[in-house]
Design a protein around this motif. Structure first.
Motif, PDB file in Angstrom:
ATOM      1  N   ALA A 177      64.973  27.884  32.113  1.00  0.00           N
ATOM      2  CA  ALA A 177      65.893  29.028  32.156  1.00  0.00           C
ATOM      3  C   ALA A 177      65.980  29.479  33.606  1.00  0.00           C
ATOM      4  CB  ALA A 177      65.388  30.160  31.265  1.00  0.00           C
ATOM      5  N   SER A 224      70.552  32.366  37.095  1.00  0.00           N
ATOM      6  CA  SER A 224      71.608  31.559  36.473  1.00  0.00           C
ATOM      7  C   SER A 224      73.001  32.005  36.923  1.00  0.00           C
ATOM      8  CB  SER A 224      71.501  31.682  34.948  1.00  0.00           C
ATOM      9  OG  SER A 224      72.459  30.879  34.314  1.00  0.00           O
ATOM     10  N   LYS A 294      66.058  28.479  24.420  1.00  0.00           N
ATOM     11  CA  LYS A 294      67.276  27.899  24.986  1.00  0.00           C
ATOM     12  C   LYS A 294      67.935  26.932  24.008  1.00  0.00           C
ATOM     13  CE  LYS A 294      69.128  26.388  29.354  1.00  0.00           C
ATOM     14  NZ  LYS A 294      68.876  26.269  30.806  1.00  0.00           N
ATOM     15  N   SER A 299      70.996  32.732  25.889  1.00  0.00           N
ATOM     16  CA  SER A 299      71.398  32.615  27.289  1.00  0.00           C
ATOM     17  C   SER A 299      70.178  32.793  28.188  1.00  0.00           C
ATOM     18  CB  SER A 299      72.445  33.675  27.636  1.00  0.00           C
ATOM     19  OG  SER A 299      71.864  34.972  27.622  1.00  0.00           O
ATOM     20  N   ASP A 300      70.301  32.335  29.432  1.00  0.00           N
ATOM     21  CA  ASP A 300      69.198  32.491  30.385  1.00  0.00           C
ATOM     22  C   ASP A 300      68.852  33.963  30.583  1.00  0.00           C
ATOM     23  OD1 ASP A 300      69.100  29.779  30.691  1.00  0.00           O
ATOM     24  OD2 ASP A 300      70.162  29.724  32.600  1.00  0.00           O
ATOM     25  N   TYR A 301      69.851  34.819  30.549  1.00  0.00           N
ATOM     26  CA  TYR A 301      69.613  36.251  30.766  1.00  0.00           C
ATOM     27  C   TYR A 301      68.869  36.878  29.586  1.00  0.00           C
ATOM     28  CZ  TYR A 301      72.803  35.729  34.682  1.00  0.00           C
ATOM     29  OH  TYR A 301      73.381  35.320  35.860  1.00  0.00           O
ATOM     30  N   LYS A 302      69.177  36.420  28.398  1.00  0.00           N
ATOM     31  CA  LYS A 302      68.482  36.935  27.221  1.00  0.00           C
ATOM     32  C   LYS A 302      67.027  36.478  27.223  1.00  0.00           C
ATOM     33  CE  LYS A 302      69.044  37.478  22.220  1.00  0.00           C
ATOM     34  NZ  LYS A 302      69.903  37.118  21.041  1.00  0.00           N
TER      35      LYS A 302
END
Length: 329
Positions: A177, A224, A294, A299-302
């Motif tokens: 991530a 990201s 993932k 998402s990477d932010y989550k």
């Protein structure tokens, strides 16, 4: 300074990978496959300068005498040596296009040797001959005597690799991530700075802030969609700093609390490996906890938000441990 290092160095690292120099940093909103490894180098220069400034801030004098600063300087040098090992791996995979870099056993032995050398350095040149570890839950100190060095070196080696797993396993950046490891290390470092204030260790506090700032410069470029990956050089550098600071502070178990997000990821990775070896079944959809999230479409932010909460929870537990350490000293 870290941000500037990234802006200047990323095009040249990308040239090593693609053979083509483009000073344009790339589209900030998508990847194009040219993103290089070598993220550790972006952190290294700000970290070195920050370490020197920390000594001046905490001591009002640029001094390398045995006043408490020498052991933190040793931490920086130890981390840079680990980063050098990672650079070899990154070079083989990113420039030489090798499918397999150094053998796993070889890497582990080299990392263990460096970690053991670091501990002996602390004892021989920094006057740190303490072999006791403070345990939580009012259990007091446990003196490991001669076993302290081989066991602690093993613990540091596992911690370093836990940070690497938190980024990605090997150089499989697709399962990572973007920005996660840098963010977790920043949170961990800021808690180290808080611990330093609690136990009145000005070096621990100032190094915590400086380390967090150096990693923040990389975070700008690794968030990201990433423009540069941590790679083995970055994973080893960050892991060395996190574990080294904990050992230098003589509050060894703080790393388990402030770095809870690393170890949560590493434990899930280990469990996945053990279960698969025995039953050929997968518990998680990925090779680590963040890779599992993932694979489920997070998402990477989550994912960063989830692990930030884990890291903050562990860091707050570390605050209680730091307060406890004052009372028992």
């Amino acid at each position: 300074l870290g941000f500037t290092c990234g802006r200047v160095l990323i095009p040249y690292f990308r040239k090593l990978k693609t053979g083509k120099l483009e000073l344009y940093i790339g589209d900030r909103f998508k990847k194009d496959g040219s993103e290089p490894l070598f993220g550790g180098v972006v952190v290294a220069l700000p970290l070195i300068i920050g370490a020197v400034l920390c000594i001046g801030t905490a001591n009002r004098d640029i001094s390398f005498e045995n006043d408490g600063s020498s052991k933190y300087i040793a931490v920086v040098i130890f981390s840079l040596i680990l980063m050098a090992l990672g650079l070899v791996e990154d070079y083989l995979k990113d420039v030489k296009k090798a499918n397999v870099g150094l053998k796993l056993r070889t890497k582990f032995v080299l990392e263990y040797a460096v970690c053991l050398g670091f501990l002996l350095w602390l004892k021989g040149f920094c006057g740190e001959g303490i072999t006791e570890i403070l345990l939580p839950f009012r259990l007091g100190y446990v003196d490991f005597k001669a076993l302290y060095y081989p066991l602690m070196a093993l613990g540091i080696t596992f911690t370093v690799n836990a940070v690497k797993v938190h980024d990605c396993i090997g150089s499989d950046t697709k399962s990572g991530a973007d920005g996660l490891c840098a963010l977790s290390v920043m949170i961990c470092s800021l808690f180290f700075a808080v611990y330093g204030s609690i136990v009145s260790d000005s070096y621990l506090s100032s190094f915590g802030y400086a380390f967090a700032a150096a990693v923040a410069g990389l975070f700008v470029w690794s968030i990201s969609p990433s423009k540069i990956y941590l790679g083995n050089s970055g994973g080893l550098l960050l892991g060395g700093m996190v574990s080294g600071i904990a050992v230098a502070s003589n509050l060894h178990l703080l790393v388990l609390m402030a770095g809870l997000s690393f170890f949560a990821d590493w434990v899930c990775c280990a469990v996945q490996y053990i279960v698969y070896r025995k039953s050929k079944k997968l518990i998680f959809k990925g090779n680590s906890l963040h890779a599992h999230f993932k694979a489920k479409g997070f998402s990477d932010y989550k994912i960063m938000l989830i692990f930030s909460c884990i890291g903050i929870a562990g860091g707050l537990a570390g605050v209680a441990f730091a307060v406890y350490s004052i009372k028992i000293m």
